[in-house]
Design a protein around this motif. Structure first.
Motif, PDB file in Angstrom:
ATOM      1  N   ASN A  39       0.819  -1.208   0.000  1.00 12.77           N
ATOM      2  CA  ASN A  39       0.000   0.000   0.000  1.00 12.77           C
ATOM      3  C   ASN A  39       0.855   1.261   0.000  1.00 12.77           C
ATOM      4  O   ASN A  39       2.004   1.249   0.437  1.00 12.77           O
ATOM      5  N   THR A  40       0.274   2.329  -0.507  1.00 20.01           N
ATOM      6  CA  THR A  40       0.853   3.657  -0.415  1.00 20.01           C
ATOM      7  C   THR A  40      -0.290   4.600  -0.044  1.00 20.01           C
ATOM      8  O   THR A  40      -1.035   5.056  -0.916  1.00 20.01           O
ATOM      9  N   CYS A  41      -0.454   4.827   1.240  1.00 24.52           N
ATOM     10  CA  CYS A  41      -1.540   5.659   1.742  1.00 24.52           C
ATOM     11  C   CYS A  41      -1.036   7.087   1.964  1.00 24.52           C
ATOM     12  O   CYS A  41       0.161   7.352   1.893  1.00 24.52           O
ATOM     13  N   THR A  42      -1.955   8.000   2.224  1.00 27.84           N
ATOM     14  CA  THR A  42      -1.582   9.368   2.548  1.00 27.84           C
ATOM     15  C   THR A  42      -1.915   9.628   4.004  1.00 27.84           C
ATOM     16  O   THR A  42      -3.027   9.324   4.459  1.00 27.84           O
ATOM     17  N   VAL A  43      -0.949  10.164   4.746  1.00 34.48           N
ATOM     18  CA  VAL A  43      -1.147  10.457   6.164  1.00 34.48           C
ATOM     19  C   VAL A  43      -0.866  11.928   6.431  1.00 34.48           C
ATOM     20  O   VAL A  43      -0.027  12.547   5.784  1.00 34.48           O
ATOM     21  N   ALA A  44      -1.602  12.485   7.397  1.00 35.01           N
ATOM     22  CA  ALA A  44      -1.431  13.888   7.774  1.00 35.01           C
ATOM     23  C   ALA A  44      -0.900  13.982   9.197  1.00 35.01           C
ATOM     24  O   ALA A  44      -1.080  13.071  10.013  1.00 35.01           O
ATOM     25  N   THR A  45      -0.225  15.098   9.494  1.00 33.05           N
ATOM     26  CA  THR A  45       0.297  15.342  10.836  1.00 33.05           C
ATOM     27  C   THR A  45      -0.277  16.650  11.383  1.00 33.05           C
ATOM     28  O   THR A  45      -0.882  17.437  10.658  1.00 33.05           O
ATOM     29  N   LYS A  46      -0.076  16.879  12.678  1.00 25.79           N
ATOM     30  CA  LYS A  46      -0.693  18.013  13.357  1.00 25.79           C
ATOM     31  C   LYS A  46      -0.228  19.366  12.837  1.00 25.79           C
ATOM     32  O   LYS A  46      -0.909  20.372  13.031  1.00 25.79           O
ATOM     33  N   ASP A  47       0.936  19.409  12.203  1.00 27.16           N
ATOM     34  CA  ASP A  47       1.465  20.683  11.717  1.00 27.16           C
ATOM     35  C   ASP A  47       0.931  21.052  10.335  1.00 27.16           C
ATOM     36  O   ASP A  47       1.431  21.976   9.688  1.00 27.16           O
ATOM     37  N   GLY A  48      -0.077  20.329   9.857  1.00 31.81           N
ATOM     38  CA  GLY A  48      -0.688  20.661   8.578  1.00 31.81           C
ATOM     39  C   GLY A  48       0.028  20.084   7.379  1.00 31.81           C
ATOM     40  O   GLY A  48      -0.277  20.435   6.241  1.00 31.81           O
ATOM     41  N   LYS A  49       0.988  19.202   7.615  1.00 29.18           N
ATOM     42  CA  LYS A  49       1.717  18.577   6.518  1.00 29.18           C
ATOM     43  C   LYS A  49       1.171  17.179   6.269  1.00 29.18           C
ATOM     44  O   LYS A  49       0.453  16.613   7.093  1.00 29.18           O
TER      45      LYS A  49
END
Length: 239
Positions: free
Chosen positions: A181-191
């Motif tokens: 898989n190649t998923c997209t993840v977000a972090t708290k800093d908006g990246k």
């Protein structure tokens, strides 16, 4: 990771450590029947909905999992458009995806508001999730409320790595057979960035379960646009 997405693919361990029987939880979400004019949330609460002026006949096959006969797996086919129109729509979709990914943690922090207003809950998120072999079936028009419930109930998609960095899975893409898989993840800093998740099965099965719970509701009830939703939430929030 830069502002926006990185071209590099990172590996993340999102394995659930508690030993919870996910499959049992997944099966329990398959038979919900919503009262007329309402939806029942995963926690058992019921919220009232606002019917569309010209209520369409719901297409129940929208979220039925089927073989992707196009052999393109992840490509969402659109009607033919003039070049300028198509370019404009693509730019708008890209902007909306950026807005969602950059505000993922803010949206989760507004969970109580989103789960109490059906127009916020049914906001469609412009992310195309998909699997090899079945394409986007089962993932059509995932709503903001479905994402909030997904992040809130399944630790494989809302997790912290060994360095203490928290991630929210925002896009599902991979093979249900091999687990690649190649998923997209977000972090708290908006990246946000692309990531290979160690445990993929509970990621895609849980999103599909939550999404298909609201197949009819997201077609016949009113919803805000993503921009409207974020403006509403931020206008009542001290940033």
């Amino acid at each position: 990771m830069r502002n926006g997405k990185s071209k590099n693919i990172i590996s993340l361990n999102n394995v659930l450590l508690s030993g919870e029987d996910f499959c049992t939880a997944h099966r329990s979400e398959e038979t919900v029947v919503h009262p007329e004019g309402k939806i029942i949330l995963m926690d058992g609460r019921t919220i009232c909905c606002f019917p569309l002026p010209d209520m369409p006949e719901p297409n129940y096959s929208e979220d039925v999992v089927s073989l992707d006969t196009t052999s393109k797996y992840f490509i969402h086919k659109r009607p033919t458009q003039a070049p300028s129109e198509a370019h404009s729509d693509m730019d708008k979709e890209k902007e909306n995806r950026e807005i969602f990914l950059q505000n993922a943690f803010f949206l989760l922090s507004m969970k109580d508001r989103i789960l109490s207003d059906s127009r916020l809950f049914l906001t469609k998120v412009p992310i195309i999730n998909g699997l090899a072999y079945s394409g986007t079936s089962g993932f059509q028009h995932v709503t903001l409320g479905a994402y909030i419930e997904w992040w809130s109930n399944f630790s494989e998609v809302n997790f912290t790595d060994e360095n203490g960095k928290q991630y929210l899975v925002c896009k599902v893409s991979g093979s249900p057979l091999s687990g690649s898989n190649t998923c997209t993840v977000a972090t708290k800093d908006g990246k946000y960035t692309h990531a290979h998740l160690k445990s993929f099965l509970p990621v895609w099965t849980s999103l599909m379960a939550v999404n298909t719970r609201y197949t009819e509701a997201k077609q016949i009830y009113q919803a805000y646009t993503l921009r409207e939703t974020i403006n509403i939430l931020k206008s009542n929030t001290k940033i």
